[in-house]
Design an enzyme around this catalytic site. Structure first.
Site, PDB file in Angstrom:
ATOM      1  N   GLY A  81       0.815  -1.220   0.000  1.00 22.97           N
ATOM      2  CA  GLY A  81       0.000   0.000   0.000  1.00 22.97           C
ATOM      3  C   GLY A  81       0.843   1.262   0.000  1.00 22.97           C
ATOM      4  O   GLY A  81       1.972   1.270   0.498  1.00 22.97           O
ATOM      5  N   ARG A 145       1.140  -5.755  -4.922  1.00 18.63           N
ATOM      6  CA  ARG A 145       1.172  -6.658  -3.773  1.00 18.63           C
ATOM      7  C   ARG A 145       1.624  -8.087  -4.125  1.00 18.63           C
ATOM      8  O   ARG A 145       1.473  -9.003  -3.322  1.00 18.63           O
ATOM      9  CB  ARG A 145      -0.209  -6.709  -3.121  1.00 18.63           C
ATOM     10  CG  ARG A 145      -0.626  -5.419  -2.410  1.00 18.63           C
ATOM     11  CD  ARG A 145      -1.756  -5.668  -1.430  1.00 18.63           C
ATOM     12  NE  ARG A 145      -2.227  -4.438  -0.801  1.00 18.63           N
ATOM     13  CZ  ARG A 145      -1.677  -3.893   0.284  1.00 18.63           C
ATOM     14  NH1 ARG A 145      -0.635  -4.461   0.845  1.00 18.63           N
ATOM     15  NH2 ARG A 145      -2.169  -2.790   0.801  1.00 18.63           N
ATOM     16  N   ASP A 176       5.780  -8.100   5.379  1.00 18.19           N
ATOM     17  CA  ASP A 176       5.805  -9.237   4.450  1.00 18.19           C
ATOM     18  C   ASP A 176       6.793  -9.006   3.302  1.00 18.19           C
ATOM     19  O   ASP A 176       7.544  -9.904   2.925  1.00 18.19           O
ATOM     20  CB  ASP A 176       4.411  -9.486   3.862  1.00 18.19           C
ATOM     21  CG  ASP A 176       3.496 -10.159   4.880  1.00 18.19           C
ATOM     22  OD1 ASP A 176       4.026 -10.717   5.865  1.00 18.19           O
ATOM     23  OD2 ASP A 176       2.265 -10.096   4.714  1.00 18.19           O
ATOM     24  N   LYS A 202       8.384   0.460   5.326  1.00 18.66           N
ATOM     25  CA  LYS A 202       7.248   1.289   4.893  1.00 18.66           C
ATOM     26  C   LYS A 202       5.937   0.714   5.398  1.00 18.66           C
ATOM     27  O   LYS A 202       5.755  -0.493   5.392  1.00 18.66           O
ATOM     28  CB  LYS A 202       7.222   1.307   3.365  1.00 18.66           C
ATOM     29  CG  LYS A 202       6.029   1.924   2.748  1.00 18.66           C
ATOM     30  CD  LYS A 202       5.302   0.998   1.752  1.00 18.66           C
ATOM     31  CE  LYS A 202       4.557  -0.119   2.401  1.00 18.66           C
ATOM     32  NZ  LYS A 202       3.597  -0.818   1.565  1.00 18.66           N
ATOM     33  N   THR A 203       5.042   1.463   5.874  1.00 21.38           N
ATOM     34  CA  THR A 203       3.606   1.199   6.010  1.00 21.38           C
ATOM     35  C   THR A 203       2.980   2.241   6.930  1.00 21.38           C
ATOM     36  O   THR A 203       3.522   2.532   8.004  1.00 21.38           O
ATOM     37  CB  THR A 203       3.238  -0.221   6.528  1.00 21.38           C
ATOM     38  OG1 THR A 203       1.812  -0.275   6.690  1.00 21.38           O
ATOM     39  CG2 THR A 203       3.894  -0.615   7.842  1.00 21.38           C
ATOM     40  N   ILE A 204       1.843   2.770   6.476  1.00 22.43           N
ATOM     41  CA  ILE A 204       1.142   3.744   7.322  1.00 22.43           C
ATOM     42  C   ILE A 204       0.663   3.070   8.598  1.00 22.43           C
ATOM     43  O   ILE A 204       0.441   3.726   9.601  1.00 22.43           O
ATOM     44  CB  ILE A 204      -0.072   4.393   6.604  1.00 22.43           C
ATOM     45  CG1 ILE A 204      -1.114   3.340   6.218  1.00 22.43           C
ATOM     46  CG2 ILE A 204       0.368   5.213   5.404  1.00 22.43           C
ATOM     47  CD1 ILE A 204      -2.502   3.930   5.999  1.00 22.43           C
ATOM     48  N   ASP A 205       0.492   1.722   8.561  1.00 25.65           N
ATOM     49  CA  ASP A 205      -0.072   1.012   9.713  1.00 25.65           C
ATOM     50  C   ASP A 205       0.821   1.091  10.952  1.00 25.65           C
ATOM     51  O   ASP A 205       0.364   0.833  12.059  1.00 25.65           O
ATOM     52  CB  ASP A 205      -0.307  -0.466   9.363  1.00 25.65           C
ATOM     53  CG  ASP A 205      -1.421  -0.639   8.344  1.00 25.65           C
ATOM     54  OD1 ASP A 205      -1.952   0.381   7.873  1.00 25.65           O
ATOM     55  OD2 ASP A 205      -1.757  -1.792   8.015  1.00 25.65           O
ATOM     56  N   LYS A 242     -25.381  17.395  17.841  1.00 23.25           N
ATOM     57  CA  LYS A 242     -26.499  16.487  17.541  1.00 23.25           C
ATOM     58  C   LYS A 242     -26.090  15.120  16.990  1.00 23.25           C
ATOM     59  O   LYS A 242     -26.945  14.285  16.779  1.00 23.25           O
ATOM     60  CB  LYS A 242     -27.489  17.172  16.598  1.00 23.25           C
ATOM     61  CG  LYS A 242     -26.928  17.563  15.242  1.00 23.25           C
ATOM     62  CD  LYS A 242     -28.013  18.151  14.362  1.00 23.25           C
ATOM     63  CE  LYS A 242     -27.453  18.479  13.005  1.00 23.25           C
ATOM     64  NZ  LYS A 242     -28.415  19.074  12.102  1.00 23.25           N
ATOM     65  N   TYR A 243     -24.807  14.922  16.728  1.00 17.98           N
ATOM     66  CA  TYR A 243     -24.421  13.620  16.158  1.00 17.98           C
ATOM     67  C   TYR A 243     -23.335  12.923  16.972  1.00 17.98           C
ATOM     68  O   TYR A 243     -22.419  13.570  17.488  1.00 17.98           O
ATOM     69  CB  TYR A 243     -23.835  13.785  14.748  1.00 17.98           C
ATOM     70  CG  TYR A 243     -24.813  14.227  13.699  1.00 17.98           C
ATOM     71  CD1 TYR A 243     -25.985  13.504  13.464  1.00 17.98           C
ATOM     72  CD2 TYR A 243     -24.549  15.356  12.923  1.00 17.98           C
ATOM     73  CE1 TYR A 243     -26.871  13.919  12.475  1.00 17.98           C
ATOM     74  CE2 TYR A 243     -25.432  15.765  11.944  1.00 17.98           C
ATOM     75  CZ  TYR A 243     -26.597  15.045  11.727  1.00 17.98           C
ATOM     76  OH  TYR A 243     -27.467  15.446  10.759  1.00 17.98           O
ATOM     77  N   GLY A 251      -5.591   0.545   9.113  1.00 21.09           N
ATOM     78  CA  GLY A 251      -4.691  -0.264   9.929  1.00 21.09           C
ATOM     79  C   GLY A 251      -5.247  -1.672   9.851  1.00 21.09           C
ATOM     80  O   GLY A 251      -6.110  -2.039  10.632  1.00 21.09           O
ATOM     81  N   TYR A 424      -7.731   5.887   2.643  1.00 23.68           N
ATOM     82  CA  TYR A 424      -7.005   6.270   1.430  1.00 23.68           C
ATOM     83  C   TYR A 424      -6.654   7.761   1.419  1.00 23.68           C
ATOM     84  O   TYR A 424      -5.701   8.168   0.773  1.00 23.68           O
ATOM     85  CB  TYR A 424      -7.827   5.874   0.194  1.00 23.68           C
ATOM     86  CG  TYR A 424      -8.062   4.378   0.163  1.00 23.68           C
ATOM     87  CD1 TYR A 424      -7.065   3.516  -0.260  1.00 23.68           C
ATOM     88  CD2 TYR A 424      -9.252   3.828   0.650  1.00 23.68           C
ATOM     89  CE1 TYR A 424      -7.247   2.139  -0.225  1.00 23.68           C
ATOM     90  CE2 TYR A 424      -9.434   2.451   0.689  1.00 23.68           C
ATOM     91  CZ  TYR A 424      -8.431   1.616   0.250  1.00 23.68           C
ATOM     92  OH  TYR A 424      -8.603   0.256   0.301  1.00 23.68           O
ATOM     93  N   GLU A 425      -7.433   8.558   2.193  1.00 29.72           N
ATOM     94  CA  GLU A 425      -7.184  10.015   2.248  1.00 29.72           C
ATOM     95  C   GLU A 425      -5.773  10.326   2.747  1.00 29.72           C
ATOM     96  O   GLU A 425      -5.222  11.397   2.460  1.00 29.72           O
ATOM     97  CB  GLU A 425      -8.142  10.681   3.249  1.00 29.72           C
ATOM     98  CG  GLU A 425      -9.604  10.626   2.928  1.00 29.72           C
ATOM     99  CD  GLU A 425     -10.272   9.320   3.360  1.00 29.72           C
ATOM    100  OE1 GLU A 425      -9.572   8.339   3.641  1.00 29.72           O
ATOM    101  OE2 GLU A 425     -11.506   9.305   3.384  1.00 29.72           O
TER     102      GLU A 425
HETATM  103  P1  FBP Z   1       0.717  -1.966   3.614  1.00 27.45           P
HETATM  104  O1  FBP Z   1       0.804  -2.830   4.842  1.00 27.45           O
HETATM  105  O2  FBP Z   1       1.052  -2.670   2.370  1.00 27.45           O
HETATM  106  O3  FBP Z   1       1.514  -0.714   3.794  1.00 27.45           O
HETATM  107  O4  FBP Z   1      -0.797  -1.493   3.438  1.00 27.45           O
HETATM  108  C1  FBP Z   1      -1.549  -1.118   4.535  1.00 27.45           C
HETATM  109  C2  FBP Z   1      -2.916  -0.619   4.157  1.00 27.45           C
HETATM  110  O5  FBP Z   1      -2.899   0.751   3.871  1.00 27.45           O
HETATM  111  C3  FBP Z   1      -3.890  -0.956   5.285  1.00 27.45           C
HETATM  112  O6  FBP Z   1      -3.983   0.072   6.215  1.00 27.45           O
HETATM  113  C4  FBP Z   1      -5.174  -1.265   4.550  1.00 27.45           C
HETATM  114  O7  FBP Z   1      -5.924  -2.233   5.225  1.00 27.45           O
HETATM  115  C5  FBP Z   1      -4.689  -1.836   3.254  1.00 27.45           C
HETATM  116  O8  FBP Z   1      -3.423  -1.279   3.012  1.00 27.45           O
HETATM  117  C6  FBP Z   1      -5.614  -1.557   2.105  1.00 27.45           C
HETATM  118  O9  FBP Z   1      -5.148  -2.230   0.985  1.00 27.45           O
HETATM  119  P2  FBP Z   1      -5.518  -1.897  -0.509  1.00 27.45           P
HETATM  120  O10 FBP Z   1      -4.683  -0.735  -0.925  1.00 27.45           O
HETATM  121  O11 FBP Z   1      -5.132  -3.127  -1.251  1.00 27.45           O
HETATM  122  O12 FBP Z   1      -6.972  -1.570  -0.546  1.00 27.45           O
END
Ligand code: FBP
Length: 551
Positions: A81, A145, A176, A202-205, A242-243, A251, A424-425
C-alpha cells in the site's frame, strides 16, 4: 511535470535533513556490532537462513577522506500500500548512489515486485527524481502486492537484473515484503549470485517497528491527516451537538493509527483491537462499553461525541474470529449450492449451518454485516476485513441497545449517528517534514549499505525524536526481526508484526486518560500538516514516538 500547485512548487525546493554521517556526500566509515540472533525461534531461523543469519548490526560514522567506489547499478521496488514519503526514499537512494560514483544508475521496477518478474522498468533520471522530491504517492514507478517468494521468481528476477547490470535491489515495503526481501537476499547469497538486497521499512499502519527500527515511514503523515480530519469532526460535533460520529481508521491489523489519532485529538471513545483480544471481549461487551459512554454524556446533556474504530477490529474479537473461521469452512464446502441462493436464503442457510453459539453471534449482527461476512472473500478464501463496515455495525448495534436501555429507564437522550472511513485520504498526502527527512535518510542509508556490500539488511535511522544532528544511521540484519508464525496452516519465517503493546507508554497514557476524554468535550484540534513555519509546529514527531522514547 506541468500544472503543479504553489505548495508543490515550494515543497520541491525543500532539502530534507540527513544524519551527520551522510551529510554533504561525505564518505562513511562502517562500524560493525556483534553477531545477531533472531527475535524468537532462533534455531529455526538460523537453519532457514544459513547465509545471512547472524550478520552484525552496522552503524555509519562520518569519514573525512573519500575512497574511490566503482559505479553501481541499483534496482528499486515499491511494494504494498501507498505511504507518504516513498518518493523521498527513492530520491535519497538516487543521491546516495550518485555520491558513491556519479556514473551509478538507478532503475525503478514498475508496479511493484511484478515489474521485477515481468522485466517492466524505467531508468530513473535526475529530472524524474527532481519532479518527485517531497511529493506523496507512489506514482513515480507504482506499487503492487505480488509476493516474491519462489525460486522461479528469484531466478527470473536474477536474469532481469543481470541484463541491466544491477548488483543491488532495494525493496521498499512492509513486514511481508521485507521478509521476502530477506528470502531473496538469502537465495542470492547462498547461490553466490552477486546481487545484494536491502529493505526499507514502509507502512502507514506503523506495525513494522522494533528496538532497532523506530518507525515505518508514512505513519507520521497519515496519522496527521486523519487527526486533522478527526479534530475537525470533533469540532463539528461540539458545534452542532447532535451527532455521534463513528470513524473507522485504517490499519489492517494493529491499532497504532487509532491510538495515535486518540492521542492527538482526545476523541471520546477509541477502541484498541489488541485490548479487545487480550480481554477476550465480545461484540456485546464492546457495544455495552460504548453505550455506557453515550449514556454518561447524555446525562450531562451532551448527545454527541466521536468514536474511533480501528479497521482490523473485527478479527481481534475472539467470537468473530471463530465465526469467520466456521463461515469459511461452510462456504468453502457448500460453495456451489450457496451461490444459487438469494440474500435472505443465504443468511438462513448460514444460521442453520453454524453451531448454536456461532449462530447466536451471527444472528446478533446487523443484516448488512451478515451479508458482508458471507460474500466478500479474497482469492485465498478469507473475509476481506477492510470491506466490513464495522463503524456502521457498531453504530447500529449501539442504537438498538440504547433503545432497550431507554425502555428500562436506564438512558434518556437522543442518538443520531454519522459514519466515516478514513484510509485512502492519508496514504498519498505530501510527506510531513518528519517523513520527508526520515525517508530521504532511509534511501541514502540504503545506498551506503549497498556501497558497503551488505545484503539482507534493513536500512535504519534512529534517534529521530531528536534533531537530525543526533540521528544515527546504519543497517539491521532482517533475520534479527524474524520469528516463525503459522500462515495458511504452515510454519513460515516472518518479521514479527508490532502490535500495540498494552504495557507500552502510548497505550498506558491513553488508558490513564480515556475516562476523562470520554466525558469531556475538550478536544484537541491538530489542524492541517504545516510544511513551513516554526520548528515546533513543522517538525513534531507523533505522540506515539515521543511517548515511546520519553524517559
Ligand atoms: P501496507 O501494509 O502494504 O503498507 O498497506 C496497509 C494498508 O494501507 C492498510 O492500512 C489497509 O488495510 C490496506 O493497506 C488496504 O489495501 P488496498 O490498498 O489493497 O486496498
Amino acid at each position: 511535470m506541468s500544472n503543479i500547485s504553489a505548495l508543490q512548487k515550494a515543497r520541491a525546493a525543500y532539502c530534507p535533513k540527513l544524519p551527520p554521517a551522510l551529510e554533504s556526500g561525505a564518505d562513511v566509515k562502517l562500524v560493525e556490532g556483534r553477531p545477531t540472533t533472531a527475535v524468537a525461534d532462533a534455531k529455526k531461523i538460523k537453519a532457514l537462513f544459513p547465509a545471512t543469519y547472524g550478520s552484525p548490526e552496522v552503524t555509519f560514522k562520518k569519514l573525512v577522506k573519500k575512497a574511490a567506489v566503482k559505479p553501481v547499478n541499483v534496482g528499486v521496488i515499491l511494494s504494498g500500500g501507498q505511504a507518504p514519503g516513498g518518493h523521498n526514499v527513492i530520491a535519497g537512494l538516487f543521491d546516495g548512489i550518485k555520491s558513491l560514483n556519479k556514473k551509478s544508475k538507478l532503475y525503478g521496477f514498475k508496479k511493484g515486485p511484478d515489474g521485477l518478474v515481468k522485466n517492466e522498468y524505467m531508468e530513473i533520471s535526475a529530472k524524474i527524481v527532481d519532479d518527485y522530491r517531497n511529493t506523496g504517492g507512489f506514482d513515480m514507478i507504482g506499487s503492487g502486492r505480488t509476493k516474491l517468494e519462489s525460486a522461479a521468481h528469484f531466478e527470473t528476477a536474477r536474469k532481469n537484473c543481470e541484463a541491466l547490470g544491477i548488483s543491488a535491489l532495494v525493496v521498499i515495503g512492509g513486514d511481508d515484503s521485507n521478509t521476502n526481501a530477506c528470502l531473496l537476499a538469502e537465495y542470492y547469497k547462498s547461490h553466490k549470485i552477486p546481487i545484494n538486497v536491502i529493505g526499507c521499512p514502509k507502512t502507514i499502519d506503523g506495525d513494522l517497528k522494533n528496538e532497532h527500527i523506530e518507525a515505518s515511514f508514512g505513519f507520521d503523515t497519515a496519522c496527521r491527516v486523519y487527526s486533522e480530519l478527526i479534530g475537525n469532526i470533533c469540532r463539528d460535533s461540539n458545534s452542532a451537538k447532535k451527532y455521534w460520529h463513528f470513524i473507522k481508521v485504517m490499519g489492517r491489523s494493529a491499532s497504532h493509527i487509532g491510538l495515535e489519532c486518540a492521542l492527538q485529538t482526545h476523541a471520546n471513545i477509541t477502541i484498541i483491537s489488541e485490548e479487545v483480544a487480550a480481554r477476550k471481549m465480545t461484540i456485546a461487551g464492546i457495544v455495552k462499553d460504548i453505550c455506557d459512554v453515550v449514556a454518561r454524556r447524555a446525562a450531562n446533556g451532551e448527545n454527541f461525541g466521536v468514536a474511533i474504530i480501528p479497521e482490523g477490529l473485527i478479527e481481534f474479537i475472539p467470537e468473530v474470529k471463530t465465526l469467520i473461521s466456521e463461515l469459511n469452512d461452510i462456504l468453502a464446502k457448500e460453495a456451489d449450492a450457496f451461490q444459487k441462493l438469494d440474500y435472505e436464503d443465504k443468511i438462513k442457510f448460514v444460521i442453520k449451518s453454524l453451531d448454536k453459539t456461532m449462530s447466536k453471534t451471527f444472528s446478533s449482527l446487523p443484516q448488512g454485516i451478515q451479508l458482508q461476512l458471507c460474500l466478500d472473500r479474497d482469492p485465498h478464501g478469507n473475509v476481506q476485513v477492510s470491506l466490513i463496515e464495522t463503524e456502521k455495525m457498531l453504530a447500529e448495534m449501539v442504537k438498538k441497545q440504547l433503545k432497550e436501555m431507554a425502555a428500562k429507564g436506564q438512558y434518556k437522550g437522543k442518538f443520531s449517528t454519522q459514519s466515516h472511513f478514513l484510509g485512502y485520504e492519508g496514504r498519498c498526502a505530501a510527506p510531513s517534514n518528519y517523513d520527508a527527512d526520515y525517508c530521504y535518510s532511509l534511501g541514502y542509508t540504503a545506498a551506503a549499505l549497498i556501497g558497503a556490500g551488505k545484503t539482507g539488511y534493513m536500512a535504519s535511522v534512529r534517534n529521530t525524536t531528536k534533531s537530525s544532528a543526533k540521528w544515527v544511521c546504519g543497517g539491521i540484519p532482517i533475520t534479527m526481526m524474524m520469528n516463525i508464525e503459522k500462515r495458511h496452516g504452515e510454519d513460515k519465517p516472518v518479521i514479527q508484526k508490532a502490535l500495540v503493546k498494552l504495557d507500552g507508554a502510548p497505550f498506558k497514557f491513553f488508558a490513564k486518560n480515556r475516562d476523562k476524554w470520554s466525558v469531556s468535550s475538550e478536544y484537541i484540534y491538530p489542524g492541517p500538516i504545516q510544511y513551513f513555519g516554526p520548528s515546533e509546529v513543522c517538525d513534531q514527531v507523533t505522540v506515539t514516538l515521543a511517548l515511546e522514547h520519553s524517559k
